[in-house]
Design an enzyme around this catalytic site. Structure first.
Site, PDB file in Angstrom:
ATOM      1  NE  ARG A 248      82.965  43.884  56.650  1.00  0.00           N
ATOM      2  CZ  ARG A 248      82.473  43.313  57.749  1.00  0.00           C
ATOM      3  NH1 ARG A 248      81.412  42.529  57.683  1.00  0.00           N
ATOM      4  NH2 ARG A 248      83.029  43.507  58.923  1.00  0.00           N
TER       5      ARG A 248
ATOM      6  CG  MET B 186      52.811  40.592  59.019  1.00  0.00           C
ATOM      7  SD  MET B 186      52.182  42.179  58.477  1.00  0.00           S
ATOM      8  CE  MET B 186      52.373  42.088  56.721  1.00  0.00           C
TER       9      MET B 186
ATOM     10  CE  LYS C  13      78.296  43.198  64.547  1.00  0.00           C
ATOM     11  NZ  LYS C  13      79.513  43.107  63.694  1.00  0.00           N
TER      12      LYS C  13
ATOM     13  CE1 TYR D 245      46.433  35.435  53.223  1.00  0.00           C
ATOM     14  CE2 TYR D 245      48.218  35.371  54.815  1.00  0.00           C
ATOM     15  CZ  TYR D 245      47.087  35.981  54.306  1.00  0.00           C
ATOM     16  OH  TYR D 245      46.622  37.126  54.875  1.00  0.00           O
TER      17      TYR D 245
END
Ligand code: PLP
Length: 345
Positions: free
Chosen positions: A116, A285, A33, A237
Site C-alpha cells: 500500500r 435515514m 485518526k 420502506y
C-alpha cells in the site's frame, strides 16, 4: 428507567480509554485518526493512560492535538498537507527523497508486504534512513489479525533484517498495530502503534475482554413511539417486514443518517429494559423499528442501547460488525456527526 436524554448519543468512557492504554505495552503510540475511530476527542485520555506518541492519517487530523509530544502523520500527503505538517512540527512518514527532504522529522517506511504505502526498495529505504532528519523506520502488517497467516512471519523477518542492517541505533523502529502488539511480542520493536485496542475493541473481532480491553463507546437512543401492529401490518420502506401475529412495535429516532447502516434491516438487536429486541423492517435515514412482542412493558421515553450494556445484556460493536459482514472499526467510524459524543469517566 430514566428516559434517554437525547435523540442519539454516543457516550465515550474516557476512563476505559485510559485503562486500555495502561494495559497496552509501552512505549505506546495511540492512533487517533478518523476522529478517534469515531470516538471523538480521546488524545488526552490516551496520554493519561501512558501513551507517549499520537498518530493520525492526515495533516488535518493534527488539529487540536497537544503539541508537546511527538505526533506522526502516517498517510500520503498532498503539498498543502506537507506545509501543514511542517507548520505543526509533526513527524511524517516518507518513502521518497522528495518528501524525506521536505519534512522536519521523518519516519522511513519500508513496504514488507502490505502493498500500500512505503517503498519496496530496501536499498532506497536504507539510503533514506541515513538522512539526519530521519528519526524512525517503520513497516505495517497486512495479516496481523489472521493468526496462522504466513505473510505476518515473512514481514516480521524482513523488517527485523532491515533494522539490523540500518547501522544506526538512534532510530525508533516500529511496526505493530493492535493485532500484532497483542499476538507477537517480537513485533513490538521500540514503539507500538495501537488504534482499535485503545478504544476497547478487539482486533481479532472477538470479545475484547479476552485481552483485558473495555469498550469505550456506547450508542443510545430512546423509544419515541410504541404502536400495536396487527397480523400483516408492515414496518418501513418497501414492506420488508410484516407482522406474523399481533405485536407491539417501537419506533426509535435514529437511522443510517446517524451511521446505523441500512444493511442492519431485519438484521440486528437492540436493548430496551435490559432485554434484546429484534430490529424489524427497513433502516431508514432517521428511524428504525423494533418488535416488542404481543405483550410489552416498553414505554415511550425508555432508553434504547444499540451498542453497549443495559442490565445484564450487552451488544458489542463486534456483534454489529458480524451482522454487517464487516469489522468493528467500520461500525464506530460510521457514526456520523449527527450523533453527539458525550464524554464520561
Ligand atoms: C490505522 C493504523 C494503525 C492502527 O491499527 P489498529 O489495527 O487500529 O491498531 C497502525 N499503523 C498504521 C500505519 C495505520 O494506518
Amino acid at each position: 428507567m430514566t428516559p434517554a436524554p437525547e435523540r442519539a448519543l454516543a457516550r465515550i468512557d474516557l476512563g476505559a480509554i485510559e485503562r486500555n492504554c495502561a494495559r497496552l505495552p509501552k512505549p505506546l503510540c495511540a492512533v487517533v485518526k478518523a476522529d478517534g475511530y469515531g470516538h471523538g476527542r480521546v488524545a488526552e485520555a490516551a496520554l493519561a493512560g501512558g501513551a507517549s506518541w499520537l498518530a493520525v492519517a492526515t495533516a488535518g487530523e493534527l488539529a487540536g492535538l497537544p503539541r508537546e509530544l511527538p505526533r506522526l502523520v502516517m498517510g500520503a500527503v498532498t503539498r498543502a498537507e506537507l506545509r501543514e505538517v511542517v507548520e505543526a512540527g509533526a513527524d511524517l512518514v516518507a518513502w521518497t527523497d522528495e518528501v524525506a527532504e521536505a519534512a522536519p522529522r521523518v519516519h522511513v517506511k519500508l513496504d514488507t508486504g502490505m502493498g500500500r504505502l512505503g517503498t519496496k526498495d530496501r536499498e532506497l529505504a536504507l539510503r533514506l534512513a541515513s538522512r539526519p532528519n530521519v528519526v524512525a523506520v517503520m513497516t505495517h502488517f497486512a495479516t496481523a489479525d489472521e493468526p496462522g497467516d504466513g505473510l505476518f512471519d515473512e514481514q516480521l523477518a524482513a523488517f527485523t533484517r532491515f533494522v539490523d542492517d540500518l547501522g544506526r541505533d538512534d532510530l525508533v523502529a516500529h511496526a505493530a498495530n493492535s493485532a500484532a502488539t497483542l499476538r507477537e511480542p517480537a513485533a513490538r520493536f521500540d514503539l507500538v502503534r495501537c488504534g482499535v485496542a485503545v478504544y476497547g475493541m478487539d482486533p481479532f473481532h472477538e470479545d475484547p475482554a479476552g485481552h483485558g480491553l473495555e469498550p469505550a463507546l456506547s450508542l443510545r437512543s430512546w423509544v419515541a413511539a410504541v404502536r400495536r401492529f396487527e397480523r400483516g401490518d408492515s414496518a418501513g420502506y418497501g414492506r420488508r417486514w410484516l407482522a406474523e401475529e399481533p405485536t407491539w412495535v417501537a419506533t426509535i429516532p435514529l437511522g443510517y443518517g446517524d451511521g446505523w447502516r441500512r444493511a442492519l434491516t431485519n438484521n440486528c438487536d437492540v436493548l430496551i429494559r435490559g432485554r434484546r429486541h429484534p430490529l424489524v423492517g427497513t433502516v431508514s435515514m432517521d428511524n428504525i423499528t423494533v418488535a416488542l412482542g404481543p405483550d410489552t412493558d416498553v414505554r415511550v421515553g425508555d432508553e434504547v442501547v444499540l451498542i453497549g450494556e443495559q442490565g445484564a445484556e450487552r451488544i458489542l460493536a463486534e456483534e454489529v460488525a458480524r451482522r454487517l459482514g464487516t469489522i468493528n472499526y467500520e461500525v464506530t467510524c460510521a457514526l456520523s456527526p449527527r450523533v453527539r459524543r458525550e464524554y464520561v469517566r
